[in-house]
Design an enzyme around this catalytic site. Structure first.
Site, PDB file in Angstrom:
ATOM      1  CG  HIS A 174     -10.535  -9.407  44.434  1.00 41.74           C
ATOM      2  ND1 HIS A 174     -11.376  -8.468  43.882  1.00 41.74           N
ATOM      3  CD2 HIS A 174      -9.941 -10.046  43.396  1.00 41.74           C
ATOM      4  CE1 HIS A 174     -11.300  -8.548  42.563  1.00 41.74           C
ATOM      5  NE2 HIS A 174     -10.426  -9.487  42.249  1.00 41.74           N
TER       6      HIS A 174
ATOM      7  CG  HIS B  27      -8.881 -14.088  39.049  1.00 42.37           C
ATOM      8  ND1 HIS B  27      -8.679 -12.923  38.358  1.00 42.37           N
ATOM      9  CD2 HIS B  27      -7.863 -14.919  38.697  1.00 42.37           C
ATOM     10  CE1 HIS B  27      -7.572 -13.031  37.638  1.00 42.37           C
ATOM     11  NE2 HIS B  27      -7.067 -14.238  37.808  1.00 42.37           N
TER      12      HIS B  27
END
Length: 443
Positions: free
Chosen positions: A257, A210
Site C-alpha cells: 500500500h 489491513h
C-alpha cells in the site's frame, strides 16, 4: 478559496500516493529489491520508474501491467500483478556474492497465493529485526490471527466483547473490500517498490483493509472494555494505538500500500467505528432476543455478499468479504441460540467492572487447554466443511472439481463455499465449542 483548498488537497493526495515514498521507506528499513537491469538504446541502465498502472484481463483474470510513455511493455518487460521480473541483477555487480554483509538475507515472500499462483521474487533484507516486526504486524490483519484471537477472547476472557468485535470486523471488512472494488486503484508499482508480500497482490488497494481491521479491532476492543474491565485509560489507549500503527506501517513496509491508502484506511475505520458505537449494543440485543433475528441475519449478510461479488471480476478480496460475512452469520445465529437456550449468559451489570482473577498455574493451564481443544475443533471443522462443500458445489453447478483453484474463481462456487464453511466455523466458535467445554468440565 474553496478551489485552492481542493487543489492543495489533490496535490497532497497525489504526493502521498507516489510509490517512490514506499520504496524510500523500504530502503530505510533495509529492504532492497533485486530488479532486472533493463538497458536502454544508449547502452545505459534505465532508472527505476514507477510508470502508470493499467488494469488488463489475462485468462479471464484481472491483473496489472506497467505502462511507460503510454504503451505497454513487451512480455519480457511487463510487470504482471505488480510483481518484479524473474531475471534478477545484484545491485553490486557479479562479485556481489562475495561482498554481501553476513547479516544480509536473501528472501522471497513468505506466503504465495495458492489461487493466483503469485510466488514473488527475491529481495534483500538488511535489518532482520524490522522484517520480523513488520511481518508480525501484517499477520495481525490476516485470517489465521482472527481464527486465533476471537476464539481466545470468547472462551477465556469476555464472550460479549468477542461477539461484538466480530460484528464490527465483518462490517468493516465488507465496507473496505467493497470500496476497493469501486475505487479500483492498483497496488504500488514495482519497481520501484519491493513486493515483500504477494498474497493479496491481485486485489485492488484503496483503502488498505489491513489498516482498517488493524484500527477497528484494537480501538473497538478498547471502546468495549474500558469501563467494563478495570485498567488505566492510558494503558488501553496506548495498546490500541500501538497495535494500529504497527499494522498500518507494516503494509507500507510490505510494499502492498501507499501512504495515502494506509491513512485512508485508518480514518475510514474510525468513521465506521463512530457509526457503530451508539448502535452496537442494540444490534447485539436484537441478535439475542428477536425471534426473527436468524432470518434477518441470513438475508442481510447474503444480500451484502451478492452486492460485493457483483462489483468486479474475480479477486481474492471477494473470498475475504464472503468469509467475514459468513463468520458474522454463524456467530450471530449462535448468539441467538445461546441466549434462547440459556447456554451462555453474560455476567450481570451488578458485577461490573470486571477484574482479572489472580493468575495461577491452574488457570493458565485450563485457559490453554480450552484454547488448544477449541482451535483444534474449529480447524477440523473448517477442513471437513471445505472438503465436502467445494466438490458438492462443483457437482451442483456442473463444474470440474479436479482443479480447486479454478473452481473457486467461479462466483457460484466461491460465494456459497465461503458462506457455508465460515458460517459453520463461526457457529462452532460461539455455540458448539462452549457446549463441548461444559461436557468435558472446562467451562
Amino acid at each position: 478559496m474553496a478551489t485552492d483548498f481542493v487543489k492543495t488537497f489533490v496535490q497532497m493526495c497525489n504526493y502521498l500516493q507516489d510509490p517512490r515514498h514506499v520504496a524510500r521507506f523500504q530502503n530505510i528499513c533495509g529492504v532492497k529489491g533485486t530488479f532486472p537491469v533493463k538497458p536502454t538504446d544508449s547502452g545505459e541502465s534505465e532508472p527505476d520508474c514507477p510508470g502508470v498502472r493499467k488494469r488488463v484481463q489475462q485468462g479471464g483474470q484481472s491483473s496489472d501491467v506497467s505502462v511507460v510513455n503510454g504503451a505497454a511493455g513487451d512480455a519480457t518487460a511487463a510487470q504482471i500483478n505488480g510483481m518484479q521480473g524473474d531475471s534478477t541483477a545484484r545491485p553490486d555487480g557479479p562479485s556481489a556474492a562475495a561482498n554481501v554483509d553476513p547479516d544480509t538475507v536473501r528472501a522471497k515472500p513468505l506466503r504465495r497465493n495458492s489461487l493466483t499462483g503469485d510466488v514473488g521474487q527475491e529481495f534483500l533484507i538488511h535489518n532482520k529485526f524490522l522484517f520480523y516486526l513488520f511481518t508480525f504486524g501484517t499477520e495481525l490483519g490476516n485470517e489465521m490471527f482472527f481464527i486465533v484471537f476471537f476464539p481466545f477472547l470468547f472462551w477465556n476472557i469476555d464472550a460479549l466483547v468477542s461477539r461484538r468485535l466480530i460484528v464490527v470486523w465483518a462490517w468493516n471488512l465488507f465496507v473496505g473490500q467493497s470500496t476497493k472494488d469501486m475505487v479500483r486503484w492498483s497496488r504500488p508499482a514495482s519497481p520501484p517498490v519491493v513486493k515483500v508480500e504477494v498474497f493479496y497482490n491481485s486485489e485492488y488497494s484503496m483503502p488498505s483493509t489491513h489498516a482498517m481491521t488493524g484500527t477497528a479491532i484494537p480501538f473497538c476492543l478498547f471502546m468495549l472494555t474500558y469501563g467494563r474491565w478495570q485498567y488505566p485509560f492510558l494503558f488501553g489507549f496506548g495498546v490500541a494505538l500501538s497495535w494500529s500503527i504497527l499494522v498500518c506501517v507494516s503494509r507500507v513496509y510490505m510494499g502492498m500500500h501507499s501512504i495515502l491508502e494506509v491513512i485512508t484506511g485508518f480514518l475510514y475505520s474510525l468513521l465506521i467505528l463512530a457509526f457503530f458505537q451508539p448502535i452496537l449494543d442494540k444490534i447485539d440485543t436484537f441478535y439475542m432476543t428477536d425471534h426473527f433475528a436468524p432470518l434477518v441475519i441470513i438475508v442481510s449478510h447474503v444480500s451484502l455478499g451478492l452486492v460485493a461479488f457483483s462489483l468486479d471480476s474475480w479477486s481474492t478480496s471477494r473470498g475475504d468479504t464472503a468469509q467475514a460475512l459468513g463468520t458474522g452469520v454463524g456467530a450471530a445465529i449462535a448468539t441467538h441460540v445461546n441466549y434462547q437456550l440459556g447456554l451462555l449468559l453474560d455476567p450481570p451489570l451488578s458485577s461490573l467492572p470486571l477484574t482479572l482473577p489472580p493468575i495461577s498455574v491452574g488457570m493458565v493451564f485450563r485457559s490453554l487447554l480450552r484454547f488448544v481443544i477449541g482451535v483444534a475443533v474449529i480447524l477440523v471443522t473448517r477442513m471437513v466443511m471445505k472438503a465436502v462443500t467445494i466438490p458438492f458445489l462443483c457437482r451442483l453447478f456442473g463444474l470440474p472439481s479436479d482443479d480447486v483453484r479454478q473452481a473457486r474463481q467461479h462466483m457460484k462456487v466461491e460465494l456459497p463455499y465461503r458462506y457455508i464453511v465460515y458460517s459453520v466455523v463461526g457457529f462452532s466458535c460461539v455455540c458448539v465449542v462452549p457446549v463441548l467445554f461444559r461436557i468435558v468440565n472446562l467451562a
